[in-house]
Enzyme design. Sequence first.
Site, PDB file in Angstrom:
ATOM      1  N   SER A 238      30.066  67.610  -4.183  1.00  0.00           N
ATOM      2  CA  SER A 238      29.533  66.276  -3.933  1.00  0.00           C
ATOM      3  C   SER A 238      30.486  65.527  -3.027  1.00  0.00           C
ATOM      4  O   SER A 238      31.708  65.733  -3.087  1.00  0.00           O
ATOM      5  CB  SER A 238      29.340  65.527  -5.246  1.00  0.00           C
ATOM      6  OG  SER A 238      30.382  64.596  -5.427  1.00  0.00           O
ATOM      7  N   LYS A 239      29.909  64.657  -2.201  1.00  0.00           N
ATOM      8  CA  LYS A 239      30.786  64.016  -1.216  1.00  0.00           C
ATOM      9  C   LYS A 239      31.700  62.985  -1.856  1.00  0.00           C
ATOM     10  O   LYS A 239      32.700  62.597  -1.279  1.00  0.00           O
ATOM     11  CB  LYS A 239      29.986  63.426  -0.055  1.00  0.00           C
ATOM     12  CG  LYS A 239      29.005  62.356  -0.398  1.00  0.00           C
ATOM     13  CD  LYS A 239      28.337  61.887   0.888  1.00  0.00           C
ATOM     14  CE  LYS A 239      27.161  60.997   0.568  1.00  0.00           C
ATOM     15  NZ  LYS A 239      26.308  60.760   1.713  1.00  0.00           N
ATOM     16  N   ARG A 240      31.392  62.567  -3.072  1.00  0.00           N
ATOM     17  CA  ARG A 240      32.269  61.617  -3.744  1.00  0.00           C
ATOM     18  C   ARG A 240      33.487  62.327  -4.337  1.00  0.00           C
ATOM     19  O   ARG A 240      34.568  61.788  -4.412  1.00  0.00           O
ATOM     20  CB  ARG A 240      31.517  60.867  -4.843  1.00  0.00           C
ATOM     21  CG  ARG A 240      30.881  59.568  -4.355  1.00  0.00           C
ATOM     22  CD  ARG A 240      29.869  59.040  -5.324  1.00  0.00           C
ATOM     23  NE  ARG A 240      28.656  59.840  -5.324  1.00  0.00           N
ATOM     24  CZ  ARG A 240      28.279  60.654  -6.305  1.00  0.00           C
ATOM     25  NH1 ARG A 240      29.000  60.760  -7.399  1.00  0.00           N
ATOM     26  NH2 ARG A 240      27.171  61.348  -6.214  1.00  0.00           N
ATOM     27  N   ARG A 241      33.270  63.567  -4.754  1.00  0.00           N
ATOM     28  CA  ARG A 241      34.308  64.263  -5.512  1.00  0.00           C
ATOM     29  C   ARG A 241      35.063  65.293  -4.663  1.00  0.00           C
ATOM     30  O   ARG A 241      36.240  65.534  -4.864  1.00  0.00           O
ATOM     31  CB  ARG A 241      33.584  64.969  -6.660  1.00  0.00           C
ATOM     32  CG  ARG A 241      34.405  65.493  -7.757  1.00  0.00           C
ATOM     33  CD  ARG A 241      33.513  66.007  -8.883  1.00  0.00           C
ATOM     34  NE  ARG A 241      32.314  66.701  -8.408  1.00  0.00           N
ATOM     35  CZ  ARG A 241      31.145  66.663  -9.033  1.00  0.00           C
ATOM     36  NH1 ARG A 241      30.996  65.988 -10.128  1.00  0.00           N
ATOM     37  NH2 ARG A 241      30.110  67.329  -8.538  1.00  0.00           N
TER      38      ARG A 241
END
Length: 467
Positions: A238-241
């Site tokens: 995920s692009k957040r993680r």
Amino acid sequence: MSDAPRYRFAPSPTGFFHVGGARTALYNWALTLRTGGTFVLRIEDTDESRNSPEWTQGIIDALAWLGIDSTHPQFEGPYFQSQNAALHVAAAHKLFEQGNAYWCDLTADQIQARSKETGKQGYDGYSRDRGLTGGPGQVLRFRVPAGQTIVQDLVRGQVEFSNDTIEDFVLLRSNGSPMFLLANVVDDIEMKVSNVVRAEEHLPNTPKQQMIWDALGHTPPIWAHVPVLVNEQRKKLSKRRDKVALEQYREEGILPDAMVNYLMTLGWAPAGDTEIVPWQHIVDEFRLEDVNHSPAFFDIKKLNSFNGDYVRAMSLDEFIAGCAPHLENAPWPAERFNPEVFAQLALLVQTRVVTLSEVPAMVDFVFLENPVIDEDAWTKTMGSDFAINVLRDYAGAITSCEWNHDALKSALESWTEANGLKLGKTQAPIRVAITGRTVGPPLFESIEVLGREETLRRLQAAITRIG
Ligand code: GLU
């Protein structure tokens, strides 16, 4: 040629280019090249709140970096989904006229209230036979037929969906704009797409989309849903993680060939005992039928190891050219940079770096007037009893010795032996005095490149600092 397959890649320009998207694009590109087909690039830019032209350019640049060149004869596009809005709406009206779709005016709250009443999840087909004819506040819904939908998928085999688990889904929003499911199919039909290879997360959309294909009177494409990429904790990237932006790897000096080769091995492996194979080999061998179903671990360590192999396989000229963009923001003043000296250093560092972005920090000691001293390294090495002696005696020894790395090494070896020490130990303070660090390119070769005068100056500076 007219029967040649038409693949497509249909990204949404809503952010950095995700490594998962890169893998999907490469799968499509490899298949296009092997089959003599066409690769259609379609930018799915209908979500106005999240799109931006810079992301579209980012996609085109990222594809070019991966070798998917928009001027190649088998490349077609880019097309823009937003330009086909009239076609999407026309298809929706056709579905309504044929009886495959109907209007519905229930609000989300009303749907929820009914669902509570009936105990059935989701929308229950309330407006199927109410004969609404469209207008403000009404959405157009697809009339899901009874029965089963069977999706034949090259990766997942036969996947069966019971239609009573699929609600009558929305084709046009109440503002008249087409939903993704519809626009995506209408574009695929319009662009004569024969093969859809995309991420597994779209598998639940596939029975719905296959119904739209059928209802519009077209044979659905050959589907292939490729497994998701996961991180070390087996969570979907995920692009957040996670670090997912292809651009970031490019900036860090991952080579495109290494990235391409690595991405192709996520869920697939070439026959033979090595996964490091040239692109043409991949094109010849890659088959969707051989792609694994299970999620593929995007292992940055393994990517780095691929990259190290690719870096070492470069010719010196390629390596030097590849380093150029990474030297642009290097810490030394531009006028102190010397390309000939860099070429000598390049030979020393090529086998020691994993990514090209590590290069400036390995050679900066030569181009900076004074090396940046790593204080931990200083404390560790300069505190030893022999440090000042080795620096002083070594400076003496190399004042007049021949200037080549063998002579520079012998000079230290003699001192080391005479003092009953090991070369690894005595090199350390010298390396810190010269480069500021405990690790770097081979020491004596580095000293040779740096030159006698500068080396002596740095040894003296270190002696003064200790003293
Ligand atoms: N625009 C969709 C996405 O980026 C692609 C859908 C598809 O490949 O069919 O996820």
